[in-house]
Design a protein around this motif. Structure first.
Motif, PDB file in Angstrom:
ATOM      1  N   ILE A 596       0.841  -1.201   0.000  1.00 56.92           N
ATOM      2  CA  ILE A 596       0.000   0.000   0.000  1.00 56.92           C
ATOM      3  C   ILE A 596       0.876   1.252   0.000  1.00 56.92           C
ATOM      4  CG2 ILE A 596      -1.707   1.283   1.344  1.00 56.92           C
ATOM      5  CD1 ILE A 596      -2.845  -1.378   2.268  1.00 56.92           C
ATOM      6  N   ILE A 597       1.954   1.233   0.764  1.00 52.73           N
ATOM      7  CA  ILE A 597       2.863   2.386   0.784  1.00 52.73           C
ATOM      8  C   ILE A 597       3.555   2.542  -0.570  1.00 52.73           C
ATOM      9  CG2 ILE A 597       4.961   3.300   1.845  1.00 52.73           C
ATOM     10  CD1 ILE A 597       4.106   2.018   4.446  1.00 52.73           C
ATOM     11  N   THR A 598       3.906   1.436  -1.207  1.00 50.27           N
ATOM     12  CA  THR A 598       4.544   1.511  -2.528  1.00 50.27           C
ATOM     13  C   THR A 598       3.614   2.143  -3.547  1.00 50.27           C
ATOM     14  OG1 THR A 598       5.856  -0.466  -2.023  1.00 50.27           O
ATOM     15  CG2 THR A 598       5.657   0.157  -4.334  1.00 50.27           C
ATOM     16  N   LEU A 599       2.335   1.759  -3.547  1.00 50.42           N
ATOM     17  CA  LEU A 599       1.364   2.374  -4.457  1.00 50.42           C
ATOM     18  C   LEU A 599       1.181   3.853  -4.153  1.00 50.42           C
ATOM     19  CD1 LEU A 599      -1.302  -0.485  -4.539  1.00 50.42           C
ATOM     20  CD2 LEU A 599       0.176   0.210  -6.420  1.00 50.42           C
ATOM     21  N   SER A 600       1.155   4.213  -2.881  1.00 45.94           N
ATOM     22  CA  SER A 600       0.988   5.620  -2.507  1.00 45.94           C
ATOM     23  C   SER A 600       2.173   6.450  -2.969  1.00 45.94           C
ATOM     24  CB  SER A 600       0.802   5.732  -0.994  1.00 45.94           C
ATOM     25  OG  SER A 600      -0.296   4.945  -0.550  1.00 45.94           O
ATOM     26  N   ARG A 601       3.385   5.929  -2.812  1.00 44.47           N
ATOM     27  CA  ARG A 601       4.574   6.671  -3.228  1.00 44.47           C
ATOM     28  C   ARG A 601       4.673   6.772  -4.747  1.00 44.47           C
ATOM     29  NH1 ARG A 601       9.075   7.366  -0.302  1.00 44.47           N
ATOM     30  NH2 ARG A 601      10.359   6.639  -2.046  1.00 44.47           N
ATOM     31  N   TYR A 602       4.240   5.749  -5.452  1.00 46.51           N
ATOM     32  CA  TYR A 602       4.361   5.758  -6.907  1.00 46.51           C
ATOM     33  C   TYR A 602       3.388   6.736  -7.551  1.00 46.51           C
ATOM     34  CZ  TYR A 602       5.058   3.935 -11.634  1.00 46.51           C
ATOM     35  OH  TYR A 602       5.347   3.817 -12.971  1.00 46.51           O
ATOM     36  N   TYR A 603       2.172   6.828  -7.014  1.00 46.07           N
ATOM     37  CA  TYR A 603       1.138   7.683  -7.600  1.00 46.07           C
ATOM     38  C   TYR A 603       0.910   8.946  -6.777  1.00 46.07           C
ATOM     39  CZ  TYR A 603       0.071   3.747 -10.610  1.00 46.07           C
ATOM     40  OH  TYR A 603       0.148   2.745 -11.539  1.00 46.07           O
ATOM     41  N   GLN A 604       1.885   9.375  -6.008  1.00 50.91           N
ATOM     42  CA  GLN A 604       1.730  10.601  -5.238  1.00 50.91           C
ATOM     43  C   GLN A 604       1.762  11.811  -6.165  1.00 50.91           C
ATOM     44  OE1 GLN A 604       5.093  11.792  -2.824  1.00 50.91           O
ATOM     45  NE2 GLN A 604       6.428  10.341  -3.908  1.00 50.91           N
ATOM     46  N   ASP A 605       1.135  12.882  -5.710  1.00 48.74           N
ATOM     47  CA  ASP A 605       1.125  14.127  -6.466  1.00 48.74           C
ATOM     48  C   ASP A 605       2.451  14.838  -6.221  1.00 48.74           C
ATOM     49  OD1 ASP A 605       0.334  16.266  -7.986  1.00 48.74           O
ATOM     50  OD2 ASP A 605      -0.719  17.273  -6.342  1.00 48.74           O
ATOM     51  N   THR A 727      -1.285  13.906  -1.048  1.00 48.54           N
ATOM     52  CA  THR A 727      -2.355  13.523  -1.979  1.00 48.54           C
ATOM     53  C   THR A 727      -1.837  12.482  -2.955  1.00 48.54           C
ATOM     54  OG1 THR A 727      -1.755  15.342  -3.458  1.00 48.54           O
ATOM     55  CG2 THR A 727      -3.498  15.763  -1.841  1.00 48.54           C
ATOM     56  N   VAL A 728      -2.772  11.714  -3.532  1.00 48.87           N
ATOM     57  CA  VAL A 728      -2.469  10.657  -4.493  1.00 48.87           C
ATOM     58  C   VAL A 728      -3.294  10.911  -5.736  1.00 48.87           C
ATOM     59  CG1 VAL A 728      -2.512   8.182  -4.958  1.00 48.87           C
ATOM     60  CG2 VAL A 728      -1.926   8.999  -2.684  1.00 48.87           C
ATOM     61  N   ASN A 729      -2.656  10.755  -6.910  1.00 47.04           N
ATOM     62  CA  ASN A 729      -3.341  10.949  -8.188  1.00 47.04           C
ATOM     63  C   ASN A 729      -4.047   9.653  -8.550  1.00 47.04           C
ATOM     64  OD1 ASN A 729      -4.142  11.593 -10.796  1.00 47.04           O
ATOM     65  ND2 ASN A 729      -2.283  12.802 -11.184  1.00 47.04           N
ATOM     66  N   MET A 730      -5.350   9.615  -8.307  1.00 44.13           N
ATOM     67  CA  MET A 730      -6.127   8.402  -8.565  1.00 44.13           C
ATOM     68  C   MET A 730      -6.322   8.174 -10.058  1.00 44.13           C
ATOM     69  SD  MET A 730      -7.420   5.958  -6.767  1.00 44.13           S
ATOM     70  CE  MET A 730      -8.531   4.560  -6.984  1.00 44.13           C
ATOM     71  N   SER A 731      -6.293   9.254 -10.841  1.00 41.42           N
ATOM     72  CA  SER A 731      -6.507   9.102 -12.287  1.00 41.42           C
ATOM     73  C   SER A 731      -5.376   8.312 -12.935  1.00 41.42           C
ATOM     74  CB  SER A 731      -6.633  10.484 -12.941  1.00 41.42           C
ATOM     75  OG  SER A 731      -7.699  11.213 -12.366  1.00 41.42           O
ATOM     76  N   LEU A 733      -3.560   6.039 -11.514  1.00 44.33           N
ATOM     77  CA  LEU A 733      -3.701   4.637 -11.124  1.00 44.33           C
ATOM     78  C   LEU A 733      -4.736   3.930 -11.967  1.00 44.33           C
ATOM     79  CD1 LEU A 733      -3.188   2.238  -9.237  1.00 44.33           C
ATOM     80  CD2 LEU A 733      -4.807   3.235  -7.626  1.00 44.33           C
ATOM     81  N   LEU A 734      -5.882   4.564 -12.211  1.00 48.00           N
ATOM     82  CA  LEU A 734      -6.928   3.927 -13.019  1.00 48.00           C
ATOM     83  C   LEU A 734      -6.491   3.770 -14.472  1.00 48.00           C
ATOM     84  CD1 LEU A 734     -10.075   5.748 -11.558  1.00 48.00           C
ATOM     85  CD2 LEU A 734      -9.214   3.467 -10.988  1.00 48.00           C
TER      86      LEU A 734
END
Length: 739
Positions: A596-605, A727-731, A733-734
């Motif tokens: 979860i932390i890896t995904l947050s760091r990869y798609y962070q703003d 913040t995380v860029n959800m767009s 990721l999708l």
């Protein structure tokens, strides 16, 4: 009678003289301007009373090419003349003189001469270079002049140091050169024979036998098979004799000279003397014969001798070799698997051979069957399929010192310290800003509430796989902080203490957020890590599967297929807490905390961190200002040379190479930090124009900031809120999930 030197009685020396100029200080010698010095003439170019005429040189017509100095135009051009001189012999009655043939070399670049007499075998007189190379003056009374090219011709006599040389002939190059410059050569003359040389030649011919011995030329065999050795594995069964045993032998057959040597394979703890060679290299006879008398074995046999002893005697050689002693030696054709060799009365059975030997017999003799004999395996017990030598079991750990120290004490009589992985230590040791230390924040996994609130900093050193645990000091907690665990390797739990197998220690793959570790009966739960640890785990995701972004995305894709689309956030920017809570809720435990932390760091703003960039740029400008560097335009031109597509951007590593090649006075660690910060803000490619603009301390000035001191932060309790993801860029990721 001379006139007195009185006024009116002397002649005027200037009568008829037309030149009254002052002499110059420079002169031209061999097309080179030189300072005249003591050779400077007087008024009008006349020689002073103490000056002599300059030495004469060879006059060579100038060609049509460029005007070059003689030492350049005639470099490595030498004229060769054949000459001879006679030397009287006064103390012998059988000869009155000797004729010496020699070579006279004339060097065109400086008119120097060298005389060389070819060496003769057993001449008994000094030969070789008779006169070293230098300019040679003429005999008296013309000793103020030197020999030139005009003095050399066929039939001329040249006197050099009271020895008269007569020129007889010259080589083809000399003949063509003399013809081109206009010197006509006379016909060559014949050099008279030397009586002493003729006498020695006749004596040498008498010493040569009319029927020479046979020549056995082994050079071709040596050149074809030098370094080629056949290897055979033999067995010498000596168990029939008292105290005998079976011996494993290795026979080496050298194809270069058909010799052989035998070496014995001595097993460990056999009680035998470890001799290097069982049989020294030499020809191996097939039969053992008694020692022959001296002279009995010879290449040729003398049948009869008659006449006086010495000079004038006659002898007859045995051409049919009727009295020759025949000796039969082993050849390569006699050595095959299954052959029993007679090695000076010992029977050696050939059981096997190596691959080179098999290929040699396959090509030369066409042999294809190389099945090894099982006798060697049955007697010696080596090479049996399915039968392995028992592994050496180390003794169990005795409890004194470490496991490695205890193991080394059993392997040698004098214990040695354990060997460190020096290659890993040099690759993972601290280098500049790269510390190669992973720091994690952990807490005790204990049932007591007072222990559960305690926090620890676990540092893992990649250089030697050691771990140190430090507990930060908390005021009014009632617990004394400090070093909780000394640096060293930590064994994993649930292992037998006194075991013969080496213990298993914690490695770098065991450390990640969410991992549970046990150090000396104390259980820890890792809850956070610093940025360096996160970056290292993401860059080495093959060692840390929890930080593999592709693996985490595949798990998220499988999870999202099982939920409704309206339960998925539409996109845009969402808070980090909402994003992590969403992943925990939909995963149901299938995603670990590290993933979860890896995904947050990869798609962070990603936001451009201006204060950090300004600090690094200010530090770079300070170093450039101290060195006085202002060639920023030259950096742009060099970058344009590497930017062949003219995109205005370069890879950070290529841009760093440009800076290092131009010797820009910026510390390598600072340069790496600046390029790394800019690449994180603007992608993998960096606009080199922007980099040069930022470090130009003339046009772009930033407020100088003091660099932070690099020290170990004992009070680190996890990442601060200012450095955490907001913040995380959800767009994004999708979009990646839909690909």
């Amino acid at each position: 009678m001379a006139l007195p030197f009185l006024p009116g009685n002397s002649f005027n020396k200037n009568l008829g003289k037309t030149k009254f100029h002052k002499s110059h200080h420079f002169d031209v010698v061999n097309e080179i301007n030189l300072l005249a010095g003591a050779e400077k003439p007087g008024i009008g170019g006349e020689r002073l009373p103490f000056q002599k005429d300059p030495p004469n040189h060879s006059v060579i017509p100038r060609g049509t090419g460029p005007a070059l100095p003689t030492w350049v135009a005639f470099d490595k051009q030498v004229l060769c003349f054949d000459a001879y001189f006679q030397e009287g012999v006064r103390e012998r009655r059988d000869e009155q003189f000797r004729v010496h043939r020699c070579k006279v070399y004339f060097y065109l670049e400086d008119d120097s001469i060298q005389v060389v007499e070819p060496r003769m075998k057993n001449s008994g007189i000094p030969q070789g270079s008779l006169i070293r190379r230098h300019r040679i003056s003429r005999p008296s009374p013309n000793d103020d002049k030197f020999y030139t090219l005009e003095d050399f011709n066929n039939g001329n006599d040249i006197t050099i140091y009271s020895r008269k040389f007569k020129i007889a002939n010259c080589d083809e190059f000399t003949r063509n050169f003399m013809r081109k410059i206009g010197i006509k050569l006379r016909p060559p003359i014949e050099i008279p024979d030397d009586p002493h040389s003729e006498y020695r030649k006749a004596a040498d011919q008498i010493m040569q036998p009319f029927r020479p011995y046979e020549k056995h030329d082994t050079m071709k065999q040596f050149l074809d098979h030098d370094g080629h050795v056949l290897r055979f594995y033999c067995l010498w069964d000596d168990r029939d004799t008292p105290f005998g045993d079976a011996h494993e032998m290795v026979l080496h057959y050298y194809l270069a000279d058909d010799t052989a040597e035998v070496r014995e394979v001595i097993p460990a703890n056999s009680g035998r003397d470890a001799v290097p060679t069982f049989l020294h290299r030499g020809k191996l006879p097939k039969t053992v014969e008694p020692m022959r008398k001296p002279g009995e074995i010879a290449d040729r046999t003398v049948l009869n001798v008659f006449g006086p002893t010495g000079h004038g005697g006659r002898y007859i050689l045995d051409n049919l070799k009727t009295g020759a002693v025949e000796q039969d030696f082993y050849k390569d054709s006699d050595l095959t698997i299954g052959t029993c060799l007679n090695v000076y009365g010992r029977k050696f059975l050939i059981c096997d051979c190596d691959e080179f030997t098999k290929e040699y017999y396959r090509k030369k003799y066409g042999i294809t069957d190389f099945t090894p004999l099982r006798v060697r395996e049955e007697i010696l017990g080596v090479g049996q399929q399915g039968v392995q030598a028992p592994a050496k079991q180390p003794p169990p750990y005795n409890g004194f010192g470490g496991e490695e120290d205890s193991l080394n004490s059993s392997q040698a009589l004098i214990p040695r310290p354990p060997k460190r992985d020096f290659v890993k230590f040099m690759g993972k040791d601290r280098l500049g800003l790269d510390g190669n230390v992973l720091r994690f924040l952990a807490k005790l996994d204990a049932p007591k509430a007072i222990d559960a609130e305690r926090k620890f900093v676990i540092s893992y050193f990649l250089a030697d796989d050691t771990v140190v645990v430090f507990e930060p000091t908390v005021r009014n907690s009632g617990i004394t902080g400090g070093k909780f665990l000394e640096r060293g390797k930590v064994k994993k739990p649930n292992q037998e203490q006194f075991s013969t197998q080496p213990p298993k220690h914690y490695t770098e793959s065991d450390f990640y957020v969410g991992a549970r570790l046990e150090f000396n009966k104390h259980k820890f739960l890792i809850v956070d890590a610093d940025d360096y640890a996160y970056n290292y785990m993401e860059q080495n995701c093959q060692k840390f599967p929890q930080s593999n972004i592709q693996s985490a995305l595949s798990k998220v894709a499988q999870i999202l297929q099982q939920i409704r689309p309206e339960n998925i956030p539409s996109g845009g920017l969402i808070g980090i807490d909402d994003f992590q809570n969403f992943l925990r809720r939909i995963s149901g435990g299938r995603l670990s905390v590290q993933e979860i932390i890896t995904l947050s760091r990869y798609y962070q703003d990603r936001v451009y961190d201006q204060p950090e960039i300004d600090a690094l740029v200010g530090l770079a400008q300070e170093q450039l200002k101290r060195a006085g560097f202002e060639d920023f335009t030259l950096i742009i031109n060099q970058c344009l040379h590497h930017d062949r597509d003219r995109t205005g951007s370069l890879h950070p590593e290529r841009l760093r190479m440009v800076f290092k090649a131009m010797r820009v006075p910026i510390n390598d660690d600072v340069l790496r930090a600046v390029l790394s910060a800019l690449s994180e803000a603007k992608g993998s490619q960096i606009n080199y124009g922007t980099v040069v603009k930022l470090i130009n301390w003339r046009t772009y000035q930033v407020q100088q900031m003091k660099p932070a001191t690099m020290s170990y932060d004992d009070t680190w309790l996890g990442n601060q809120s200012t450095s955490q993801i907001e913040t995380v860029n959800m767009s994004d990721l999708l979009q990646d999930l839909q690909r």
